[in-house]
Design a protein around this motif. Structure first.
Motif, PDB file in Angstrom:
ATOM      1  N   SER A   1      -4.220  -8.259   4.852  1.00  0.00           N
ATOM      2  CA  SER A   1      -5.103  -8.627   3.925  1.00  0.00           C
ATOM      3  C   SER A   1      -5.586  -7.432   3.466  1.00  0.00           C
ATOM      4  O   SER A   1      -5.987  -6.410   4.225  1.00  0.00           O
ATOM      5  N   LYS A   2      -5.727  -7.295   2.018  1.00  0.00           N
ATOM      6  CA  LYS A   2      -6.402  -6.293   1.363  1.00  0.00           C
ATOM      7  C   LYS A   2      -5.364  -5.019   1.476  1.00  0.00           C
ATOM      8  O   LYS A   2      -5.811  -3.881   1.259  1.00  0.00           O
ATOM      9  N   GLY A   3      -4.125  -5.110   1.889  1.00  0.00           N
ATOM     10  CA  GLY A   3      -3.074  -4.013   1.901  1.00  0.00           C
ATOM     11  C   GLY A   3      -2.682  -3.575   0.713  1.00  0.00           C
ATOM     12  O   GLY A   3      -2.822  -4.382  -0.432  1.00  0.00           O
ATOM     13  N   PHE A   4      -2.047  -2.483   0.741  1.00  0.00           N
ATOM     14  CA  PHE A   4      -1.672  -1.993  -0.583  1.00  0.00           C
ATOM     15  C   PHE A   4      -0.041  -1.212  -0.572  1.00  0.00           C
ATOM     16  O   PHE A   4       0.382  -0.966   0.574  1.00  0.00           O
ATOM     17  N   VAL A   5       0.623  -1.244  -1.851  1.00  0.00           N
ATOM     18  CA  VAL A   5       1.899  -0.852  -1.772  1.00  0.00           C
ATOM     19  C   VAL A   5       1.591   0.187  -2.730  1.00  0.00           C
ATOM     20  O   VAL A   5       0.973   0.143  -3.742  1.00  0.00           O
ATOM     21  N   LEU A   6       2.301   1.564  -2.243  1.00  0.00           N
ATOM     22  CA  LEU A   6       2.379   2.818  -3.227  1.00  0.00           C
ATOM     23  C   LEU A   6       3.526   3.193  -3.645  1.00  0.00           C
ATOM     24  O   LEU A   6       4.547   3.540  -2.541  1.00  0.00           O
ATOM     25  N   PHE A   7       4.055   2.921  -4.653  1.00  0.00           N
ATOM     26  CA  PHE A   7       5.547   3.074  -5.080  1.00  0.00           C
ATOM     27  C   PHE A   7       5.700   4.021  -6.179  1.00  0.00           C
ATOM     28  O   PHE A   7       5.434   4.045  -7.126  1.00  0.00           O
ATOM     29  N   ASN A   8       6.495   5.093  -5.697  1.00  0.00           N
ATOM     30  CA  ASN A   8       6.710   6.232  -6.690  1.00  0.00           C
ATOM     31  C   ASN A   8       8.159   6.049  -7.378  1.00  0.00           C
ATOM     32  O   ASN A   8       9.217   5.918  -6.773  1.00  0.00           O
ATOM     33  N   THR A   9       8.099   6.118  -8.680  1.00  0.00           N
ATOM     34  CA  THR A   9       9.243   5.872  -9.500  1.00  0.00           C
ATOM     35  C   THR A   9       9.526   6.938 -10.149  1.00  0.00           C
ATOM     36  O   THR A   9       8.545   7.588 -10.699  1.00  0.00           O
ATOM     37  N   MET A  10      10.672   7.003 -10.834  1.00  0.00           N
ATOM     38  CA  MET A  10      10.871   8.299 -11.760  1.00  0.00           C
ATOM     39  C   MET A  10      11.568   7.419 -13.330  1.00  0.00           C
ATOM     40  O   MET A  10      12.168   6.486 -13.059  1.00  0.00           O
ATOM     41  N   ILE A  11      10.636   8.058 -14.352  1.00  0.00           N
ATOM     42  CA  ILE A  11      11.032   7.574 -15.668  1.00  0.00           C
ATOM     43  C   ILE A  11      11.825   8.511 -16.289  1.00  0.00           C
ATOM     44  O   ILE A  11      11.336   9.489 -16.631  1.00  0.00           O
ATOM     45  N   LEU A  12      13.233   8.545 -16.754  1.00  0.00           N
ATOM     46  CA  LEU A  12      14.093   9.168 -17.478  1.00  0.00           C
ATOM     47  C   LEU A  12      14.191   8.860 -18.663  1.00  0.00           C
ATOM     48  O   LEU A  12      14.696   9.579 -19.626  1.00  0.00           O
ATOM     49  N   ASP A  13      14.362   7.368 -18.974  1.00  0.00           N
ATOM     50  CA  ASP A  13      14.663   6.768 -20.424  1.00  0.00           C
ATOM     51  C   ASP A  13      13.902   5.737 -20.318  1.00  0.00           C
ATOM     52  O   ASP A  13      13.076   5.035 -19.681  1.00  0.00           O
ATOM     53  N   GLU A  14      14.188   4.895 -21.733  1.00  0.00           N
ATOM     54  CA  GLU A  14      13.476   3.708 -21.866  1.00  0.00           C
ATOM     55  C   GLU A  14      13.812   2.535 -21.205  1.00  0.00           C
ATOM     56  O   GLU A  14      13.017   1.601 -20.885  1.00  0.00           O
ATOM     57  N   ALA A  15      15.208   2.595 -20.542  1.00  0.00           N
ATOM     58  CA  ALA A  15      15.571   1.678 -19.765  1.00  0.00           C
ATOM     59  C   ALA A  15      14.586   1.572 -18.176  1.00  0.00           C
ATOM     60  O   ALA A  15      14.359   0.511 -17.763  1.00  0.00           O
ATOM     61  N   HIS A  16      14.372   2.593 -17.809  1.00  0.00           N
ATOM     62  CA  HIS A  16      13.348   2.763 -16.626  1.00  0.00           C
ATOM     63  C   HIS A  16      11.922   2.314 -17.016  1.00  0.00           C
ATOM     64  O   HIS A  16      11.440   1.623 -16.225  1.00  0.00           O
TER      65      HIS A  16
END
Length: 221
Positions: free
Chosen positions: A169-184
């Motif tokens: 309850s009240k937990g979090f997800v921290l997700f690191n992503t990489m954006i290199l183009d519009e598809a991302h």
């Protein structure tokens, strides 16, 4: 110490290894600190540490200090672990899941991860671990890269659904992503759109250190 001083002028490579899983792993003195890199990107410390520190700050250090159990998917050199333990002074349990045993050996040797008593390292595939773990977590940090690529399963609703089901309850997800183009960009927008808004809030922190975008999910109740 001389290498550290000279690294403010030019990066100094001190270790290089070819890993079956991670391809090329390098340890470099850069601007007075040791960093761990793959062939084309920073894996730990340096810019990656700044990125995840920013995400943790957004969640709130006071909230993190109250947490009991944090799960990290993708350990590499463990810079986010050092942020949690050394900077935030988090005292709870940390479970780190890393598929590459070579990476953990290097992290222990150069960054002293094996000296952190509250840390449990599990050598496993993140996908498999998420499907079989019985624990619940206050915070799940996802930081999985294969050089500059991210495995497709991370963005599939089947996997994200399992991730969200592991939150307390009240937990979090921290997700690191990489954006290199519009598809991302499209990929990340689709990911956010598939999060159930009745059970979770979600937001994106775009363009951190040029190419990274953080996704933060919070369980409503």
């Amino acid at each position: 110490m001389i290498q550290k001083l000279f690294s403010y002028i030019i990066p100094i490579k001190v270790f290089k290894k070819r890993s079956e899983r991670s391809k090329i792993i390098e340890i470099t003195w850069a601007n007075g600190e040791l960093v761990l890199d793959s062939e084309n990107t920073n894996y730990s410390y340096g810019s990656l540490q700044r990125i995840l520190r920013y995400g943790l700050r957004n969640i709130g250090y006071e909230s993190i200090l109250k947490m009991e159990h944090i799960l990290l998917l993708g350990v590499a050199g463990g810079s986010v672990i050092k942020t949690l333990v050394d900077e935030i002074e988090y005292k709870g349990k940390i479970t780190g899941v890393e598929i590459d045993p070579d990476m953990i050996q290097i992290a222990n040797q150069y960054f002293g991860l094996d000296q952190i008593k509250q840390l449990e390292i599990i050598i496993d595939d993140a996908f498999e671990f998420v499907l079989k773990t019985k624990d619940k977590y206050d915070l799940i940090i996802i930081d999985i890269f294969e050089d500059i690529k991210m495995p497709n399963f991370l963005f599939e609703s089947f996997f994200s659904g399992h991730i969200c089901s592991l939150l307390k309850s009240k937990g979090f997800v921290l997700f690191n992503t990489m954006i290199l183009d519009e598809a991302h960009n499209v990929r990340n927008s689709k990911y956010i759109s598939e999060i159930n808004p009745e059970l979770f809030t979600s937001k994106m922190l775009p363009r951190i250190e040029v190419h990274n975008e953080l996704i933060i999910i919070e369980k409503v109740a």
